[in-house]
Scaffold this motif. Structure first.
Motif, PDB file in Angstrom:
ATOM      1  N   HIS A 139     -12.319   3.859   6.706  1.00 25.48           N
ATOM      2  CA  HIS A 139     -11.666   4.506   7.968  1.00 25.48           C
ATOM      3  C   HIS A 139     -11.002   5.824   7.625  1.00 25.48           C
ATOM      4  CE1 HIS A 139     -12.768   0.683   9.433  1.00 25.48           C
ATOM      5  NE2 HIS A 139     -12.553   1.169  10.934  1.00 25.48           N
ATOM      6  N   GLY A 140     -11.407   6.405   6.560  1.00 21.22           N
ATOM      7  CA  GLY A 140     -10.741   7.743   6.239  1.00 21.22           C
ATOM      8  C   GLY A 140      -9.222   7.746   5.678  1.00 21.22           C
ATOM      9  N   VAL A 181       0.885  -1.298  -0.008  1.00 17.44           N
ATOM     10  CA  VAL A 181       0.004   0.059   0.037  1.00 17.44           C
ATOM     11  C   VAL A 181       1.009   1.407  -0.245  1.00 17.44           C
ATOM     12  CG1 VAL A 181      -1.601   1.261   1.177  1.00 17.44           C
ATOM     13  CG2 VAL A 181      -1.977  -1.161   1.458  1.00 17.44           C
ATOM     14  N   ARG A 182       0.495   2.214  -0.667  1.00 17.24           N
ATOM     15  CA  ARG A 182       1.188   3.485  -0.857  1.00 17.24           C
ATOM     16  C   ARG A 182       0.186   4.607  -0.419  1.00 17.24           C
ATOM     17  NH1 ARG A 182       5.886   5.262  -2.370  1.00 17.24           N
ATOM     18  NH2 ARG A 182       6.558   3.276  -3.180  1.00 17.24           N
ATOM     19  N   SER A 183       0.437   5.385   0.614  1.00 22.55           N
ATOM     20  CA  SER A 183      -0.672   6.083   1.173  1.00 22.55           C
ATOM     21  C   SER A 183       0.194   7.461   1.930  1.00 22.55           C
ATOM     22  CB  SER A 183      -1.518   5.619   2.232  1.00 22.55           C
ATOM     23  OG  SER A 183      -2.347   6.592   3.004  1.00 22.55           O
ATOM     24  N   LEU A 210      -1.486   6.350  10.018  1.00 22.95           N
ATOM     25  CA  LEU A 210      -2.682   5.950  10.413  1.00 22.95           C
ATOM     26  C   LEU A 210      -2.857   4.474  10.311  1.00 22.95           C
ATOM     27  CD1 LEU A 210      -5.553   6.517  11.604  1.00 22.95           C
ATOM     28  CD2 LEU A 210      -5.978   7.679   9.003  1.00 22.95           C
ATOM     29  N   ILE A 211      -2.299   4.045   9.017  1.00 27.10           N
ATOM     30  CA  ILE A 211      -2.344   2.415   8.634  1.00 27.10           C
ATOM     31  C   ILE A 211      -1.884   1.639   9.963  1.00 27.10           C
ATOM     32  CG2 ILE A 211      -1.857   0.771   7.195  1.00 27.10           C
ATOM     33  CD1 ILE A 211      -2.175   2.824   4.966  1.00 27.10           C
ATOM     34  N   SER A 212      -0.629   2.359  10.218  1.00 28.92           N
ATOM     35  CA  SER A 212      -0.018   1.654  11.293  1.00 28.92           C
ATOM     36  C   SER A 212      -0.720   1.376  12.462  1.00 28.92           C
ATOM     37  CB  SER A 212       1.228   1.996  11.598  1.00 28.92           C
ATOM     38  OG  SER A 212       2.370   1.896  10.584  1.00 28.92           O
TER      39      SER A 212
END
Length: 302
Positions: free
Chosen positions: A269-270, A228-230, A235-237
């Motif tokens: 989840h934004g 994933v690239r974001s 927030l993902i972590s």
């Protein structure tokens, strides 16, 4: 199309090919891979009857080699290492002489030569002497010779050697087109990126032994992780605590089996997702996993 059983070749104390069991099926684009010195070219020469095996069996097109080589070779196109040619003659004249040595007959020779030159991209420069050819052009001429008799089987040793990126792509497209029209392709190569785009089955040899043989799609199966690239990587972590394998800037590797499901969860989840894809093993990883740290033999056979 090609079957070997316990195929072995020794040069004195050097074991160049060690009990190899090849299985090349009709319609394959079979890529034969391995480090330098692993025995690839020696095995190719044995398939064509140019080198005799120390022990073991070879069947090509259902017939034993070398005993029935004379019956089999007219249905095979081959290119082994640096193709030979009369350097003072043109590429066209070389092909005409090569064709005259076969059983094709004189009537359609001009058409066969024209078609072969056109297929490999030499039609516009076919009258130059071979001494003026670049390495890539000589390689194309060798491939043209392999295509003259419209073979059922192509056996090619490093067919894109000396070609520039455009030439490599042209030869790849040609081999795929020939395969789709019914020609089985067996080639040895060092260019893993090309094999990933061309091959359907893979055999990997290391120190003379066949260490892996399988469909390329099976070897490049999903790893169970998603890339994933974001811009919202922190927030993902926090959101997927325990599932994040690694994070580097905006790039996150997540343990998950379904990229689409994960994407929906993150967006819900934004989280802003710039790119997402399931991770697959690369052919390079597969080769490195099953071969040693180096198999080059100083002065030994390839």
């Amino acid at each position: 199309m090609i079957v070997t059983r316990a195929l072995t070749k020794r040069y004195g104390r050097t074991l160049a090919v060690d009990a190899v069991d090849l299985d090349v099926r009709e319609g394959d684009r079979y890529a034969f891979l391995g480090p330098n010195g692993s025995g690839k070219t020696t095995l190719v020469r044995m398939l064509l009857g140019l080198v005799y095996a120390t022990s073991g069996e070879i069947e090509v097109l259902g017939k034993p080699i070398p005993a029935r080589a004379a019956a089999v070779l007219p249905s095979i196109g081959s290119l082994v290492e640096g193709p030979a040619a009369y350097r003072h003659l043109s590429g066209r004249r070389n092909l005409e002489l090569f064709d005259a040595a076969g059983a094709g007959g004189r009537r359609d020779r001009t058409r066969r030569v024209e078609d072969a030159l056109d297929q490999v991209g030499l039609a516009g420069i076919d009258r130059r002497p071979v001494s003026a050819y670049s390495l890539g052009m000589r390689q194309r001429l060798g491939l043209a010779a392999a295509l003259l008799r419209r073979p059922r089987l192509l056996i090619l040793d490093e067919p894109t050697n000396g070609l520039d990126p455009r030439g490599i792509r042209e030869i790849r497209d040609l081999l795929i087109a020939l395969n789709l029209a019914g020609t089985t392709v067996f080639l040895s190569s060092h260019l893993l990126s090309e094999v990933e785009q061309l091959g359907t089955r893979v055999g990997i040899v290391d120190r003379g032994r066949l260490v892996l043989q399988d469909d390329l799609a099976a070897l490049r199966a999903a790893t169970g992780r998603v890339l994933v690239r974001s811009p919202d990587a922190p927030l993902i972590s926090a959101l997927l605590d325990g599932q994040v394998v690694a994070r580097d800037g905006e790039r996150v590797i997540i343990r998950h089996a379904d990229a689409a499901e994960l994407n929906a969860h993150l967006v819900g989840h934004g989280v802003r997702v710039s790119a997402i894809e399931a991770e697959h093993r690369t052919l390079e990883q597969v080769v490195l996993d099953v071969t040693g740290h180096g198999s080059d033999r100083i002065g030994g056979p390839e």
